[in-house]
Design a protein around this motif. Structure first.
Motif, PDB file in Angstrom:
ATOM      1  N   VAL A   1      -3.280  -5.574  -3.040  1.00  0.00           N
ATOM      2  CA  VAL A   1      -2.474  -4.643  -2.260  1.00  0.00           C
ATOM      3  C   VAL A   1      -2.321  -5.188  -0.847  1.00  0.00           C
ATOM      4  CG1 VAL A   1      -2.249  -2.272  -1.426  1.00  0.00           C
ATOM      5  CG2 VAL A   1      -3.322  -2.725  -3.649  1.00  0.00           C
TER       6      VAL A   1
ATOM      7  N   ASN B   1      -1.038  -4.706   3.059  1.00  0.00           N
ATOM      8  CA  ASN B   1      -0.806  -3.678   4.068  1.00  0.00           C
ATOM      9  C   ASN B   1       0.633  -3.795   4.553  1.00  0.00           C
ATOM     10  OD1 ASN B   1      -0.733  -1.981   6.252  1.00  0.00           O
ATOM     11  ND2 ASN B   1      -2.444  -2.939   7.328  1.00  0.00           N
TER      12      ASN B   1
ATOM     13  N   ASP C   1      -5.065   1.558  -1.726  1.00  0.00           N
ATOM     14  CA  ASP C   1      -5.534   1.246  -0.383  1.00  0.00           C
ATOM     15  C   ASP C   1      -5.749  -0.256  -0.263  1.00  0.00           C
ATOM     16  OD1 ASP C   1      -6.692   1.152   2.116  1.00  0.00           O
ATOM     17  OD2 ASP C   1      -8.497   2.256   1.551  1.00  0.00           O
ATOM     18  N   PHE C   2      -5.107  -0.879   0.723  1.00  0.00           N
ATOM     19  CA  PHE C   2      -5.243  -2.331   0.868  1.00  0.00           C
ATOM     20  C   PHE C   2      -6.677  -2.719   1.221  1.00  0.00           C
ATOM     21  CE2 PHE C   2      -4.495  -1.149   5.242  1.00  0.00           C
ATOM     22  CZ  PHE C   2      -5.206  -2.072   5.986  1.00  0.00           C
TER      23      PHE C   2
ATOM     24  N   ASP D   1       0.809  -1.226   0.000  1.00  0.00           N
ATOM     25  CA  ASP D   1       0.000   0.000   0.000  1.00  0.00           C
ATOM     26  C   ASP D   1       0.839   1.271   0.000  1.00  0.00           C
ATOM     27  OD1 ASP D   1       0.929  -0.275   2.591  1.00  0.00           O
ATOM     28  OD2 ASP D   1      -1.027  -0.065   3.541  1.00  0.00           O
TER      29      ASP D   1
END
Length: 166
Positions: free
Chosen positions: A122, A124, A89-90, A27
């Motif tokens: 994605v 984090n 954005d994860f 991310d």
């Protein structure tokens, strides 16, 4: 009198790696980062420069991704890079994108196209692990395997995948 026979364009381009593909990233990746290459070919005219790629506007409505033409040194496969344009954005992951490959100019009567679904998973980075579930792309910290008492020699009991994002 000379007659030139032009073959009928009746085969759409074909994508390498099938109709679906997944790219992994973190991310914190910066805009302008190349996530990977998408390759296609036109079996009727082996000229990768003839292929035109397009990212579907509906699946990229947040305008987070773009395709950048790459120079292909391969006689058969044309290449386009999938590149980030914005912050990923994860929590919105996986992003699902449709990519089109055309075998000529878009809009011409005899131009054919194929569609590929590309997922961008994605991860984090705060809970970053290179070990991921190969189906969902989610980070995995522990693998559990139930084994029988007697196994055949060299029997596969666990297959793991490590992803090093771009």
């Amino acid at each position: 009198m000379r007659i030139k026979i032009i073959p009928v364009n009746d085969d759409a381009p074909q994508f390498l790696n099938g109709k679906e593909e997944t790219f992994f990233t973190v991310d914190s990746v910066k805009p302008g980062t190349r996530l990977g290459a998408i390759l296609a070919t036109d079996s009727e005219v082996l000229n990768p420069q003839r292929l035109v790629y397009q990212l579907d506007a509906e699946t990229n409505k947040e305008n987070l991704f773009e395709l950048i033409q790459e120079n292909s040194t391969n006689t058969y496969w044309g290449s386009v890079a999938l590149v980030t344009k914005g912050k990923l954005d994860f929590k919105s992951s996986p992003y699902m994108l449709r990519v089109y490959a055309y075998d000529g100019e878009i809009g011409m009567a005899d131009t054919l196209n194929s569609t590929k679904t590309v997922y961008v998973q994605v991860i984090n980075q705060g809970s970053f692990s290179v070990w991921v579930n190969s189906t969902t792309g989610e980070s995995v910290e522990i693998y559990k395997v139930n084994l029988q008492e007697k196994l055949a020699d060299n029997e596969l009991v666990l297959k793991v995948k490590a992803i090093v994002p771009s």
